[in-house]
Write a protein that holds these residues in place. Structure first.
Motif, PDB file in Angstrom:
ATOM      1  N   LEU A  57      -7.655 -40.350  31.846  1.00 22.44           N
ATOM      2  CA  LEU A  57      -8.496 -40.251  30.542  1.00 22.44           C
ATOM      3  C   LEU A  57      -7.696 -38.939  29.499  1.00 22.44           C
ATOM      4  O   LEU A  57      -7.407 -39.245  28.527  1.00 22.44           O
ATOM      5  CB  LEU A  57      -9.945 -39.555  31.002  1.00 22.44           C
ATOM      6  CG  LEU A  57     -10.643 -39.570  29.875  1.00 22.44           C
ATOM      7  CD1 LEU A  57     -11.010 -40.924  29.139  1.00 22.44           C
ATOM      8  CD2 LEU A  57     -12.101 -38.935  30.267  1.00 22.44           C
ATOM      9  N   TRP A  68      -8.938 -37.893  35.446  1.00 18.03           N
ATOM     10  CA  TRP A  68      -9.308 -39.237  35.436  1.00 18.03           C
ATOM     11  C   TRP A  68     -10.733 -39.331  35.042  1.00 18.03           C
ATOM     12  O   TRP A  68     -11.704 -38.378  35.152  1.00 18.03           O
ATOM     13  CB  TRP A  68      -9.264 -39.659  36.836  1.00 18.03           C
ATOM     14  CG  TRP A  68      -7.916 -40.107  37.263  1.00 18.03           C
ATOM     15  CD1 TRP A  68      -7.548 -41.424  36.910  1.00 18.03           C
ATOM     16  CD2 TRP A  68      -6.561 -39.343  37.499  1.00 18.03           C
ATOM     17  NE1 TRP A  68      -5.932 -41.581  37.370  1.00 18.03           N
ATOM     18  CE2 TRP A  68      -5.723 -40.499  37.816  1.00 18.03           C
ATOM     19  CE3 TRP A  68      -6.593 -38.135  38.036  1.00 18.03           C
ATOM     20  CZ2 TRP A  68      -4.377 -39.738  38.222  1.00 18.03           C
ATOM     21  CZ3 TRP A  68      -5.331 -37.412  38.579  1.00 18.03           C
ATOM     22  CH2 TRP A  68      -4.316 -38.465  38.390  1.00 18.03           C
ATOM     23  N   PRO A  69     -11.098 -40.629  34.476  1.00 22.87           N
ATOM     24  CA  PRO A  69     -12.728 -40.915  34.193  1.00 22.87           C
ATOM     25  C   PRO A  69     -13.651 -40.366  34.963  1.00 22.87           C
ATOM     26  O   PRO A  69     -13.458 -40.710  36.419  1.00 22.87           O
ATOM     27  CB  PRO A  69     -12.633 -42.334  33.890  1.00 22.87           C
ATOM     28  CG  PRO A  69     -11.331 -42.836  33.497  1.00 22.87           C
ATOM     29  CD  PRO A  69     -10.136 -41.863  34.226  1.00 22.87           C
ATOM     30  N   TYR A 105      -4.835 -38.297  25.033  1.00 24.59           N
ATOM     31  CA  TYR A 105      -6.154 -38.723  25.360  1.00 24.59           C
ATOM     32  C   TYR A 105      -6.248 -40.364  25.377  1.00 24.59           C
ATOM     33  O   TYR A 105      -5.736 -40.891  24.287  1.00 24.59           O
ATOM     34  CB  TYR A 105      -7.066 -37.988  24.466  1.00 24.59           C
ATOM     35  CG  TYR A 105      -8.554 -38.828  24.569  1.00 24.59           C
ATOM     36  CD1 TYR A 105      -9.341 -38.552  25.544  1.00 24.59           C
ATOM     37  CD2 TYR A 105      -8.981 -39.410  23.491  1.00 24.59           C
ATOM     38  CE1 TYR A 105     -10.598 -39.294  25.738  1.00 24.59           C
ATOM     39  CE2 TYR A 105     -10.336 -39.824  23.444  1.00 24.59           C
ATOM     40  CZ  TYR A 105     -11.070 -39.934  24.462  1.00 24.59           C
ATOM     41  OH  TYR A 105     -12.389 -40.392  24.713  1.00 24.59           O
ATOM     42  N   ASP A 129     -16.840 -38.523  21.299  1.00 28.23           N
ATOM     43  CA  ASP A 129     -16.343 -38.783  22.713  1.00 28.23           C
ATOM     44  C   ASP A 129     -16.096 -37.621  23.539  1.00 28.23           C
ATOM     45  O   ASP A 129     -16.013 -37.507  24.443  1.00 28.23           O
ATOM     46  CB  ASP A 129     -14.754 -39.483  22.592  1.00 28.23           C
ATOM     47  CG  ASP A 129     -15.233 -40.935  22.470  1.00 28.23           C
ATOM     48  OD1 ASP A 129     -16.117 -41.506  22.563  1.00 28.23           O
ATOM     49  OD2 ASP A 129     -13.907 -41.460  22.862  1.00 28.23           O
ATOM     50  N   ARG A 183     -17.609 -39.050  26.734  1.00 26.14           N
ATOM     51  CA  ARG A 183     -16.799 -39.398  27.938  1.00 26.14           C
ATOM     52  C   ARG A 183     -16.234 -38.031  28.573  1.00 26.14           C
ATOM     53  O   ARG A 183     -15.800 -38.079  29.644  1.00 26.14           O
ATOM     54  CB  ARG A 183     -15.543 -40.358  27.601  1.00 26.14           C
ATOM     55  CG  ARG A 183     -16.046 -41.574  26.805  1.00 26.14           C
ATOM     56  CD  ARG A 183     -14.917 -42.365  26.230  1.00 26.14           C
ATOM     57  NE  ARG A 183     -14.136 -43.030  27.382  1.00 26.14           N
ATOM     58  CZ  ARG A 183     -12.758 -42.962  27.209  1.00 26.14           C
ATOM     59  NH1 ARG A 183     -12.228 -42.889  26.175  1.00 26.14           N
ATOM     60  NH2 ARG A 183     -12.259 -43.769  28.000  1.00 26.14           N
ATOM     61  N   LEU A 184     -16.028 -36.953  27.812  1.00 22.49           N
ATOM     62  CA  LEU A 184     -15.185 -35.801  28.383  1.00 22.49           C
ATOM     63  C   LEU A 184     -15.858 -34.609  27.736  1.00 22.49           C
ATOM     64  O   LEU A 184     -16.229 -34.478  26.529  1.00 22.49           O
ATOM     65  CB  LEU A 184     -13.671 -35.861  27.878  1.00 22.49           C
ATOM     66  CG  LEU A 184     -12.947 -34.922  28.067  1.00 22.49           C
ATOM     67  CD1 LEU A 184     -12.775 -34.521  29.427  1.00 22.49           C
ATOM     68  CD2 LEU A 184     -11.422 -34.941  27.729  1.00 22.49           C
ATOM     69  N   ALA A 226     -16.391 -37.420  32.596  1.00 12.73           N
ATOM     70  CA  ALA A 226     -15.429 -36.305  32.978  1.00 12.73           C
ATOM     71  C   ALA A 226     -15.525 -35.042  32.429  1.00 12.73           C
ATOM     72  O   ALA A 226     -15.917 -34.623  31.225  1.00 12.73           O
ATOM     73  CB  ALA A 226     -13.984 -37.181  32.478  1.00 12.73           C
TER      74      ALA A 226
END
Length: 257
Positions: free
Chosen positions: A5, A29-30, A64, A89, A170-171, A203
């Motif tokens: 990721l 990683w995700p 990214y 995100d 996501r992060l 993540a």
């Protein structure tokens, strides 16, 4: 790097004669939680800021992988695009929640603002979502219209987490999220973070000086000393059987405390 990721290569940064980062590589990683540990001045917060695009490195690159699978050079992104990424995100949880909250806006308003930045406009749905998130971080929804200045330190940190996670990033970058809190408040907050991160599949890049926090939250750990990564690997492996003398010193100081 095909599945990562976030990926960094050769990050170096100096502040005058002081080396803050020296040829640092990192991967995430995700759904993974990566802890960056080390004593004060080791470079861990600087690395966090470079990975998140908040500070530019003298050398190196941060990639990214966006939801479409395209690799984006974080430091080559235009400022508006990077700000939009941080509102959607990505998320950032500060040690001091006042750095991320608007203290003159209600608790519900703080959560709702991030939804509005994503384009939400239906007032009723925004309040409904804010109320649901206050519940998720163990704040009574009846406090929705209260100002953050009336909250305790632990409540402020939980409010910051609700504001950050409401858009399902996501992060998330976390800088000492339990720093400065009482031990009992820390334990409750850590349990909350662990539960939410696992349930949402987020993540996380986590900076902490507390090895117990790293052990509880992170699958992998990077140990930094004077701007360099001296050891990294699975958290239990590194903390139970440290190979580098500096890591051994960190672990032994915790055991003797």
């Amino acid at each position: 790097m095909d599945e990562t990721l976030l990926s960094a290569r050769g990050l170096s940064l100096s502040f005058g004669p002081v080396t803050a980062l020296a040829d640092v590589d990192a991967e995430l990683w995700p759904g993974e939680v990566l802890a960056i540990v080390g004593e004060s001045g080791s470079g861990k917060t600087t690395l966090l800021n470079v990975l998140s695009g908040r500070v530019a490195a003298d050398a190196g690159v941060v990639w990214y992988r966006d939801p479409a699978g395209r690799l984006q050079d974080v430091h080559a992104m235009p400022a508006p695009a990077l700000r939009a990424l941080h509102r959607s995100d990505w998320g950032f949880v500060h040690q001091n929640p006042r750095d991320n909250l608007r203290m003159n806006v209600s608790a519900g308003g703080n959560v709702g603002e991030r939804l509005m930045a994503q384009g939400a406009r239906h007032y009723g749905r925004i309040r409904e979502e804010a109320s649901a998130w206050l519940q998720q971080v163990e704040i009574d929804p009846s406090r929705m219209d209260d100002m953050p200045r009336t909250f305790s330190g632990g409540m402020l940190q939980r409010l910051q987490i609700a504001r950050t996670l409401v858009t399902h990033p996501r992060l998330v970058f976390m800088d000492e999220p339990t720093g400065g809190l009482d031990v009992s408040v820390q334990a409750r907050l850590l349990d909350l973070i662990r539960t939410l991160v696992a349930r949402l599949g987020i993540a996380v890049v986590l900076v902490t000086h507390d090895l117990a926090v790293a052990r509880l939250l992170a699958q992998r750990v990077m140990v930094m000393q004077r701007g360099r990564v001296v050891e990294q690997g699975l958290t239990d492996q590194v903390l139970d059987d440290p190979q580098h003398p500096y890591t051994q010193l960190l672990v032994s100081s915790v055991l003797q405390a």
